[in-house]
Design a protein around this motif. Sequence first.
Motif, PDB file in Angstrom:
ATOM      1  N   ASP A  89       0.783  -1.148   0.079  1.00 10.62           N
ATOM      2  CA  ASP A  89       0.217   0.042   0.236  1.00 10.62           C
ATOM      3  C   ASP A  89       1.009   1.262  -0.026  1.00 10.62           C
ATOM      4  O   ASP A  89       0.351   2.248  -0.526  1.00 10.62           O
ATOM      5  N   ALA A  92       2.413   1.975  -3.362  1.00  9.80           N
ATOM      6  CA  ALA A  92       1.364   2.310  -4.421  1.00  9.80           C
ATOM      7  C   ALA A  92       1.103   3.828  -4.325  1.00  9.80           C
ATOM      8  O   ALA A  92       1.032   4.517  -5.374  1.00  9.80           O
ATOM      9  N   LEU A  93       1.576   4.687  -3.208  1.00 11.34           N
ATOM     10  CA  LEU A  93       1.442   5.862  -3.399  1.00 11.34           C
ATOM     11  C   LEU A  93       2.491   6.544  -4.240  1.00 11.34           C
ATOM     12  O   LEU A  93       2.402   7.807  -4.735  1.00 11.34           O
ATOM     13  N   LEU A  98      -1.468   6.278  -9.263  1.00  7.99           N
ATOM     14  CA  LEU A  98      -1.995   7.021  -7.882  1.00  7.99           C
ATOM     15  C   LEU A  98      -1.609   8.370  -8.001  1.00  7.99           C
ATOM     16  O   LEU A  98      -2.113   9.489  -7.531  1.00  7.99           O
ATOM     17  N   SER A  99      -0.251   8.454  -8.235  1.00  5.75           N
ATOM     18  CA  SER A  99       0.519   9.765  -7.970  1.00  5.75           C
ATOM     19  C   SER A  99      -0.165  10.881  -9.091  1.00  5.75           C
ATOM     20  O   SER A  99      -0.151  11.854  -8.734  1.00  5.75           O
ATOM     21  N   LEU A 101      -3.107  11.090 -10.217  1.00  2.99           N
ATOM     22  CA  LEU A 101      -4.421  11.477  -9.510  1.00  2.99           C
ATOM     23  C   LEU A 101      -4.183  12.466  -8.647  1.00  2.99           C
ATOM     24  O   LEU A 101      -4.971  13.176  -8.413  1.00  2.99           O
ATOM     25  N   ILE A 102      -3.236  11.951  -7.738  1.00  2.00           N
ATOM     26  CA  ILE A 102      -3.153  12.887  -6.496  1.00  2.00           C
ATOM     27  C   ILE A 102      -2.578  14.289  -6.972  1.00  2.00           C
ATOM     28  O   ILE A 102      -2.830  15.460  -6.290  1.00  2.00           O
TER      29      ILE A 102
END
Length: 256
Positions: A89, A92-93, A98-99, A101-102
Amino acid sequence: MEAKQSDIVTPEEPPLPAEDVRLPERGFTVNRTKALVAAGVLWAGWAAMVYFVTHSVTGGFDDWGLHLYRTGPDLHPRGGMLIHEAVRDTTALGGVFLSTLIVIGAAVALLFLRLRREAFLLVATVFFGWMLNNLMKWLIGRERPLIVPHLTEAGGNSFPSGHSFASAMIYIGMALAFASLSKRHSVRYTLIGCAMVLSAMIAWSRVMLGVHFPSDVTAGWMGGAAWAFTAAALLYQPAKAAADSEVGHKLEEATH
C-alpha cells in the motif's frame, strides 16, 4: 455571474453566517534562497551516490538493505501478510497512476483556493521532473537486483528509483505549494517534514519489495527532493507569469 436556480443547494440546516467563515491568508511565497540551499545539499548527495554506484562502492550497503526485510533459506519477507500488504500500500502511493491522480487533485484544490501560481508551479515541477528522472535512468542503465525474490512487478532500469524520485518530487512539491497558505514557519516546516518522511517511506518500500537496491532509492529520493526545491526557486517566475495569463484566469473561473 449569477448562479442558475438548478445550481443552488438548499441546506437542511441553517447555513453558517458569512461573518463566521474565515479563509486563511494566501500568497506567502517560499524563500527561494533557502530552497536553493536545500537543493544544493541534496544534489551534492545525489551526485555522491551516482559516483558510488558507477564505481561499484555500494555493494555492502545494497546487500544489507535487501536482506534486512528477508529471513529463512527462501528469503521470504518478515512480519507476515499484514506487514507485506502495508508495504504494498505504501509503495502504491508512489506509482504512476495514483501519484498522477494525487497531483491532479492537488492542482484542482489549489485552483479552488485561488492559488493559481502554486498550481502551475506544482504541475511544472512534476512534468519536468518526470523527464529528468527518465533521463537519469537512461544514462546510468543499471539492472534491477536479483539478490532476493521480487514481491511485486517492476520493469525498466533500476537507477535511480522512479517511485523514490516521483514521491519526493510530488509530495515535497505539494507541501511547498500548500505552505503558501501560512506565514508561520512551524506550519511550513511541519508540512515539508511530513512530506519528506512519507516520501522516504515510499522509497524504502521499494527495497523491502526487492525491486530496487538501497542505493537506487537513496539517489532517487535525493534527486526528487532536490528537484522539488530547485523547481520552487527557479520555476517560480514562469509559473507566476502563466498564472497571471488569460489561460490562468480562465482555469480559476472554471473552478468557481
